[in-house]
Design a protein around this motif. Structure first.
Motif, PDB file in Angstrom:
ATOM      1  N   ALA A 136     -60.559 -28.499  83.900  1.00 37.41           N
ATOM      2  CA  ALA A 136     -61.569 -29.348  83.031  1.00 37.41           C
ATOM      3  C   ALA A 136     -62.204 -30.287  83.890  1.00 37.41           C
ATOM      4  N   ASN A 137     -63.489 -30.565  83.704  1.00 35.92           N
ATOM      5  CA  ASN A 137     -64.225 -31.517  84.422  1.00 35.92           C
ATOM      6  C   ASN A 137     -63.702 -32.798  83.256  1.00 35.92           C
ATOM      7  N   LEU A 138     -63.302 -34.004  84.028  1.00 37.20           N
ATOM      8  CA  LEU A 138     -62.591 -34.899  83.185  1.00 37.20           C
ATOM      9  C   LEU A 138     -63.572 -36.284  82.948  1.00 37.20           C
ATOM     10  N   GLY A 139     -64.391 -36.565  83.905  1.00 38.95           N
ATOM     11  CA  GLY A 139     -65.307 -37.691  83.788  1.00 38.95           C
ATOM     12  C   GLY A 139     -66.360 -38.174  84.785  1.00 38.95           C
ATOM     13  N   TYR A 140     -66.895 -38.940  84.358  1.00 45.59           N
ATOM     14  CA  TYR A 140     -68.066 -39.306  85.463  1.00 45.59           C
ATOM     15  C   TYR A 140     -68.049 -41.064  85.794  1.00 45.59           C
ATOM     16  N   ALA A 141     -68.456 -41.447  86.623  1.00 41.95           N
ATOM     17  CA  ALA A 141     -68.868 -43.009  86.950  1.00 41.95           C
ATOM     18  C   ALA A 141     -69.767 -43.397  87.918  1.00 41.95           C
ATOM     19  N   GLN A 142     -70.531 -44.434  87.856  1.00 42.00           N
ATOM     20  CA  GLN A 142     -71.176 -44.963  89.068  1.00 42.00           C
ATOM     21  C   GLN A 142     -72.573 -43.931  89.173  1.00 42.00           C
ATOM     22  N   GLY A 143     -73.103 -43.418  88.220  1.00 48.32           N
ATOM     23  CA  GLY A 143     -73.948 -42.432  88.647  1.00 48.32           C
ATOM     24  C   GLY A 143     -75.480 -43.147  88.490  1.00 48.32           C
ATOM     25  N   GLY A 161     -69.368 -28.849  80.116  1.00 45.21           N
ATOM     26  CA  GLY A 161     -69.771 -30.257  79.453  1.00 45.21           C
ATOM     27  C   GLY A 161     -71.069 -30.804  79.563  1.00 45.21           C
ATOM     28  N   GLY A 162     -71.765 -30.424  80.578  1.00 41.37           N
ATOM     29  CA  GLY A 162     -72.981 -30.784  80.785  1.00 41.37           C
ATOM     30  C   GLY A 162     -73.954 -30.341  79.609  1.00 41.37           C
ATOM     31  N   HIS A 163     -73.662 -28.995  79.145  1.00 41.46           N
ATOM     32  CA  HIS A 163     -74.367 -28.461  77.850  1.00 41.46           C
ATOM     33  C   HIS A 163     -74.220 -29.491  76.725  1.00 41.46           C
ATOM     34  N   VAL A 164     -72.785 -30.212  76.605  1.00 40.20           N
ATOM     35  CA  VAL A 164     -72.802 -30.944  75.462  1.00 40.20           C
ATOM     36  C   VAL A 164     -73.558 -32.221  75.747  1.00 40.20           C
ATOM     37  N   ILE A 165     -73.607 -32.740  76.967  1.00 36.05           N
ATOM     38  CA  ILE A 165     -74.321 -33.796  77.190  1.00 36.05           C
ATOM     39  C   ILE A 165     -75.990 -33.959  76.821  1.00 36.05           C
ATOM     40  N   SER A 166     -76.467 -32.839  77.258  1.00 31.23           N
ATOM     41  CA  SER A 166     -77.847 -32.507  76.948  1.00 31.23           C
ATOM     42  C   SER A 166     -78.272 -32.172  75.593  1.00 31.23           C
ATOM     43  N   MET A 167     -77.389 -31.614  75.144  1.00 30.59           N
ATOM     44  CA  MET A 167     -77.229 -31.379  73.415  1.00 30.59           C
ATOM     45  C   MET A 167     -77.536 -32.858  72.820  1.00 30.59           C
ATOM     46  N   ALA A 168     -76.339 -33.559  73.150  1.00 28.24           N
ATOM     47  CA  ALA A 168     -76.458 -34.900  72.604  1.00 28.24           C
ATOM     48  C   ALA A 168     -77.401 -35.838  72.849  1.00 28.24           C
ATOM     49  N   ALA A 179     -66.470 -39.206  79.374  1.00 30.29           N
ATOM     50  CA  ALA A 179     -65.421 -38.415  79.296  1.00 30.29           C
ATOM     51  C   ALA A 179     -65.474 -37.290  78.372  1.00 30.29           C
ATOM     52  N   HIS A 180     -65.204 -36.368  78.920  1.00 27.82           N
ATOM     53  CA  HIS A 180     -65.102 -35.038  77.938  1.00 27.82           C
ATOM     54  C   HIS A 180     -63.981 -34.729  77.238  1.00 27.82           C
ATOM     55  N   ALA A 181     -63.993 -35.575  75.981  1.00 30.68           N
ATOM     56  CA  ALA A 181     -62.772 -35.932  75.406  1.00 30.68           C
ATOM     57  C   ALA A 181     -61.772 -34.469  74.882  1.00 30.68           C
ATOM     58  N   ASN A 182     -62.514 -33.590  74.456  1.00 31.49           N
ATOM     59  CA  ASN A 182     -61.795 -32.493  73.793  1.00 31.49           C
ATOM     60  C   ASN A 182     -62.734 -31.162  73.994  1.00 31.49           C
ATOM     61  N   PRO A 183     -62.366 -30.045  74.311  1.00 28.71           N
ATOM     62  CA  PRO A 183     -62.907 -28.821  74.673  1.00 28.71           C
ATOM     63  C   PRO A 183     -63.862 -28.383  73.632  1.00 28.71           C
ATOM     64  N   CYS A 184     -65.161 -27.918  73.949  1.00 27.18           N
ATOM     65  CA  CYS A 184     -66.289 -27.576  73.076  1.00 27.18           C
ATOM     66  C   CYS A 184     -66.365 -26.037  73.423  1.00 27.18           C
ATOM     67  N   LEU A 185     -66.173 -25.374  71.795  1.00 23.16           N
ATOM     68  CA  LEU A 185     -66.003 -23.784  71.923  1.00 23.16           C
ATOM     69  C   LEU A 185     -67.280 -23.494  71.127  1.00 23.16           C
ATOM     70  N   GLU A 238     -61.897 -34.455  67.054  1.00 24.88           N
ATOM     71  CA  GLU A 238     -63.225 -33.966  66.835  1.00 24.88           C
ATOM     72  C   GLU A 238     -64.289 -34.616  67.935  1.00 24.88           C
ATOM     73  N   VAL A 239     -63.918 -35.376  68.667  1.00 23.28           N
ATOM     74  CA  VAL A 239     -64.765 -36.181  69.672  1.00 23.28           C
ATOM     75  C   VAL A 239     -64.898 -35.409  70.779  1.00 23.28           C
ATOM     76  N   LEU A 240     -65.961 -34.712  71.048  1.00 25.24           N
ATOM     77  CA  LEU A 240     -66.424 -34.154  72.357  1.00 25.24           C
ATOM     78  C   LEU A 240     -66.720 -34.908  73.609  1.00 25.24           C
ATOM     79  N   LEU A 241     -67.433 -35.681  73.477  1.00 21.86           N
ATOM     80  CA  LEU A 241     -68.127 -36.620  74.544  1.00 21.86           C
ATOM     81  C   LEU A 241     -68.263 -37.955  74.193  1.00 21.86           C
ATOM     82  N   ASP A 242     -67.814 -38.800  75.187  1.00 23.49           N
ATOM     83  CA  ASP A 242     -68.031 -40.287  75.307  1.00 23.49           C
ATOM     84  C   ASP A 242     -68.739 -40.714  76.481  1.00 23.49           C
ATOM     85  N   LEU A 243     -70.055 -40.972  76.342  1.00 24.11           N
ATOM     86  CA  LEU A 243     -70.918 -41.233  77.460  1.00 24.11           C
ATOM     87  C   LEU A 243     -71.452 -42.629  77.429  1.00 24.11           C
ATOM     88  N   ASP A 244     -71.368 -43.266  78.744  1.00 23.58           N
ATOM     89  CA  ASP A 244     -72.030 -44.808  78.549  1.00 23.58           C
ATOM     90  C   ASP A 244     -73.188 -44.723  79.719  1.00 23.58           C
TER      91      ASP A 244
END
Length: 344
Positions: free
Chosen positions: A86-93, A247-254, A275-281, A331-337
């Motif tokens: 899994a891809n877990l998270g991001y920072a300093q972008g 996970g990027g698909h979820v980011i773009s959709m959100a 953070a990709h908090a839980n898998p999306c299917l 139920e949380v899929l993504l938490d993006l700051d």
């Protein structure tokens, strides 16, 4: 028999300080824009109209910021996350320059951390990835960390190195595109009247709409971005036999869903954490809400910066994020700051 194929890197193949030059540069253009807008309900005016972008001081409409992100990310997958769990998270972008139709992007990553997991079968690899255009200029850089399988569970664990990453970029670290000017911003054409000053820190916005993710569109997206991670294609790569939605698909959709309530948050310029908090299917219906975390003025005429938490869910109670144990709710899929630019 000789072998010329590449099975990808496993956890024990990474060492802090390694530089990974990713293969296959990609020239992006109007086709990527059209496909991006077909895959997601993306409607931000700056990325839809040359005339609107020109009224904001830019020479033309750049490609969506997340087109740049997905393209740069996709280049890194064969060397960073081909064998990921899994891809877990991001920072300093930071988005450092717009990407224009006709630009050619390549990616380079540096390994900045490694830490084996307690099960001895996987480990976490931290990399800093840079996207570079045909002029040798950086257009994007970010840190991400990914859980990667070990080739040999008996391989010795490396000394753990976990990078110290700031919780957020300062507003002064954000790069404003040259010429950007929102003093003549047309709110009617943008779709909403809400300015930077209309948003208060702590405000929560329900983006109302939902989109059900289908297998076909996800497969098209991962191929579009040349993302070859096995968990997105090969059903034998996951114990339950499912394909993990990128996970990027979820980011773009959100992000696209956030248009309803944040239509004037035009340009993404900073990625503080994620953070990709839980898998999306396939079959999950993605909904989104945002929280205003901070605001800052910039030196660009008429341009303010707004820091937002973007949360994608597949149901559950509205605006719920974590349980009493401090862990993300299932139920949380993504938490993006992230930081975005908005007219004052």
């Amino acid at each position: 028999m000789t072998t010329k194929t590449n099975a990808g890197r496993f956890f024990e193949d990474y060492a802090v300080g390694d530089t990974l030059h990713h293969a296959v540069p990609r020239t992006v253009g109007a086709g990527e824009r059209a496909l991006y807008h077909a895959l997601y309900p993306a409607r931000h005016a700056l990325y839809s109209s040359d005339l609107f972008a020109q009224s904001c001081g830019l020479p033309a409409s750049p490609l969506d910021d997340l087109v740049a992100f997905h393209t740069v990310f996709g280049k890194s997958v064969p060397d960073v996350s081909l064998n990921a769990v899994a891809n877990l998270g991001y920072a300093q972008g930071r988005w450092l320059a717009p990407v224009w139709p006709g630009d050619t992007l390549r990616s380079v990553s540096e390994v900045i951390g490694v830490k084996q997991n307690s099960n001895g079968k996987t480990g976490v690899v931290y990399v800093r990835t840079r996207g570079i255009n045909q002029h040798g200029a950086d257009v994007l850089d970010y840190v991400r960390w990914v859980m990667v399988r070990k080739r040999n569970a008996d391989a010795p664990a490396p000394d753990p190195v976990v990078p110290d990453l700031p919780k957020a970029l300062a507003a002064s670290d954000l790069v404003i595109p040259d010429g950007l000017d929102f003093t003549r911003y047309d709110f009617a054409l943008a779709g909403e009247p809400h300015r930077w000053g209309d948003y208060a820190v702590g405000e929560i916005i329900d983006h109302v709409d939902g989109v059900t993710v289908e297998e076909a569109e996800h497969m098209m997206a991962t191929r579009l971005w040349q993302n070859t991670a096995k968990v997105h294609f090969d059903t034998s790569a996951r114990p339950d036999g499912s394909r993990l939605i990128y996970g990027g698909h979820v980011i773009s959709m959100a992000r696209a869903l956030s248009f309803n309530g944040l239509a004037n948050a035009q340009m993404i310029v900073g990625l503080n954490g994620g953070a990709h908090a839980n898998p999306c299917l396939a079959g999950d219906t993605i909904r989104a809400w945002s929280e205003v975390l901070d605001r800052a003025e910039t030196a660009a005429p008429g341009v303010g910066a707004i820091r937002l938490r973007l949360v994608a869910t597949k149901g559950g109670a509205p605006f719920a994020l974590r349980g009493e144990d401090g862990k993300y709710l299932p139920e949380v899929l993504l938490d993006l700051d992230y930081w975005a630019l908005m007219p004052l």
